[in-house]
Design a protein around this motif. Sequence first.
Motif, PDB file in Angstrom:
ATOM      1  N   UNK A   3       3.510   7.190  -2.217  1.00  0.00           N
ATOM      2  CA  UNK A   3       2.998   7.491  -1.036  1.00  0.00           C
ATOM      3  C   UNK A   3       2.297   8.467  -0.958  1.00  0.00           C
ATOM      4  N   UNK A   4       2.484   9.705  -1.329  1.00  0.00           N
ATOM      5  CA  UNK A   4       1.799  10.749  -1.453  1.00  0.00           C
ATOM      6  C   UNK A   4       0.419  10.638  -2.251  1.00  0.00           C
ATOM      7  N   UNK A   5       0.541   9.896  -3.206  1.00  0.00           N
ATOM      8  CA  UNK A   5      -1.062   9.871  -3.892  1.00  0.00           C
ATOM      9  C   UNK A   5      -1.739   9.004  -2.963  1.00  0.00           C
ATOM     10  N   UNK A  12     -15.973   9.431   0.819  1.00  0.00           N
ATOM     11  CA  UNK A  12     -16.189   8.336   2.148  1.00  0.00           C
ATOM     12  C   UNK A  12     -15.075   7.878   2.903  1.00  0.00           C
ATOM     13  N   UNK A  13     -14.106   8.312   2.932  1.00  0.00           N
ATOM     14  CA  UNK A  13     -12.757   7.958   3.394  1.00  0.00           C
ATOM     15  C   UNK A  13     -11.990   6.782   2.949  1.00  0.00           C
ATOM     16  N   UNK A  14     -12.378   6.626   1.528  1.00  0.00           N
ATOM     17  CA  UNK A  14     -11.766   5.463   0.950  1.00  0.00           C
ATOM     18  C   UNK A  14     -10.397   5.909   0.463  1.00  0.00           C
ATOM     19  N   UNK A  15      -9.486   5.046   0.529  1.00  0.00           N
ATOM     20  CA  UNK A  15      -7.926   5.407   0.112  1.00  0.00           C
ATOM     21  C   UNK A  15      -7.815   5.622  -1.206  1.00  0.00           C
ATOM     22  N   UNK A  16      -6.959   6.056  -1.776  1.00  0.00           N
ATOM     23  CA  UNK A  16      -6.807   6.335  -3.246  1.00  0.00           C
ATOM     24  C   UNK A  16      -6.510   5.126  -3.996  1.00  0.00           C
ATOM     25  N   UNK A  17      -5.907   4.258  -3.406  1.00  0.00           N
ATOM     26  CA  UNK A  17      -5.693   2.856  -4.270  1.00  0.00           C
ATOM     27  C   UNK A  17      -7.029   2.266  -4.370  1.00  0.00           C
ATOM     28  N   UNK A  18      -7.928   2.161  -3.460  1.00  0.00           N
ATOM     29  CA  UNK A  18      -8.986   1.749  -3.585  1.00  0.00           C
ATOM     30  C   UNK A  18      -9.853   2.389  -4.280  1.00  0.00           C
ATOM     31  N   UNK A  19     -10.094   3.754  -4.403  1.00  0.00           N
ATOM     32  CA  UNK A  19     -10.753   4.373  -5.349  1.00  0.00           C
ATOM     33  C   UNK A  19     -10.302   4.119  -6.763  1.00  0.00           C
ATOM     34  N   UNK A  57     -14.789  14.396  -9.034  1.00  0.00           N
ATOM     35  CA  UNK A  57     -15.576  14.126  -7.969  1.00  0.00           C
ATOM     36  C   UNK A  57     -15.420  13.590  -7.001  1.00  0.00           C
ATOM     37  N   UNK A  58     -14.112  12.737  -6.783  1.00  0.00           N
ATOM     38  CA  UNK A  58     -13.762  12.253  -5.692  1.00  0.00           C
ATOM     39  C   UNK A  58     -13.094  13.226  -4.546  1.00  0.00           C
ATOM     40  N   UNK A  59     -12.578  12.987  -3.443  1.00  0.00           N
ATOM     41  CA  UNK A  59     -12.258  13.735  -2.531  1.00  0.00           C
ATOM     42  C   UNK A  59     -10.891  14.211  -2.494  1.00  0.00           C
ATOM     43  N   UNK A  60      -9.957  14.256  -3.393  1.00  0.00           N
ATOM     44  CA  UNK A  60      -8.719  14.467  -3.257  1.00  0.00           C
ATOM     45  C   UNK A  60      -8.573  15.940  -3.682  1.00  0.00           C
ATOM     46  N   UNK A 296      -8.387   7.927 -12.384  1.00  0.00           N
ATOM     47  CA  UNK A 296      -9.091   8.765 -11.323  1.00  0.00           C
ATOM     48  C   UNK A 296      -8.503   9.514 -10.338  1.00  0.00           C
ATOM     49  N   UNK A 297      -7.028   9.466 -10.282  1.00  0.00           N
ATOM     50  CA  UNK A 297      -6.269  10.196  -9.426  1.00  0.00           C
ATOM     51  C   UNK A 297      -5.575  11.175 -10.077  1.00  0.00           C
TER      52      UNK A 297
END
Length: 390
Positions: A3-5, A12-19, A57-60, A296-297
């Motif tokens: 859940x944390x990840x 762009x607001x996309x969730x981690x699973x989709x990224x 380069x993603x937003x995490x 990517x995470x």
Amino acid sequence: MDDTTDKLRGPDGTGATEISARLAELIRTEIAAANGLLPFDRFMDLALYAPGLGYYVAGAVKLGRDGDFVTAPEISPLFGRCLAAQCAEVLERFGGGDLLEFGAGTGTLAVEVLGALEHLDALPGRYLILEPSPDLQERQQTLIRERAPHLAERCAWLTRLPTALRGVILANEVLDAMPVHRFSIRDDGGIDEVFVTERAGDLREVTAPARSPGLADAVGALHAEGLAQAPGYGSEINLRLPPWMKALSPALDTGLVLLVDYGYPRPAYYQPDRTMGTLMCHLRHKAHGDPYTHIGLQDITAHVDFTAVAEAGVAAGFDLAGFTTQANFLIGCGIDRILSEAPDAFELTQGAKQLLLPTIMGERFKVMGLTKGIEEALCGFSIRDLSGRL
């Protein structure tokens, strides 16, 4: 995916699973284009730096308590203050100059270095930051405006290397994030390369005879030194380092490149019992060895072969000014004095221990100085220069 990840968000607001799913699909596309065998360095490149999707380069959030790992600037402000002492020594010799920081993370190091240089009356003309992540760039700008607003105008963000800079280039934990090739030795002594492929929808690694340009020759050079020869031996090698140094050389006309990272001289890097290399992944402050999960995470890193760094630097026109442990470097820069003079010395003591103790960061991390136009010794390498071990 926990859940944390999954609470992480892209730019762009996309969730981690989709990224992660988008990035995995991009990697599968490249695997198909490579006839089913994608060199590991390209996989690592995409996992870390694919535009809008890669880890860096993603937003995490990546650094600090809420991220995946903590670097020295977040552990203690003493780290930045010591680096500032080395920078001040160089800038004083030139009568001023500029600083350039590679990959400035949260911006904490920039804040501490600028603040310490102001205290020493040795501020650079400009503090330049080369940051590939738009998200991190925004966070750096925000932190500098909040903690050192009067110095913010000295800071500028670049999209490419400058030319003919005079001063200091800082690279803290930059080299370990460079994509690497991986190899293994067959029973007959031949050199295999590690590739990434797809099986039943999953990403997996396989080995096949080395085909990436320069890899077989580079491993053959290790063999000529009596290293990485045993059947079954596997490790990694950074073939991007010489081109990176060659590109970096025109950026510095006169001054110092200061590289801080975890790694070893080549004989220790490829010692016989390190048969699986040094590749490591970091997710929520836990280290593990599977780069094909949480695509990517999570961070993917490899230790640094500092012998290769020195060779590439000298070949690119730099002089090797010194190589030592982080503990020796910080002591040479006066960490004892800086700590004793700090009004919050008691609170800083625990962080100082983490920076200096050999079992934590003191010996695991190394510091290398590459220079142009500097003949005098540098304070950071005055305690013990280990260049002879390279």
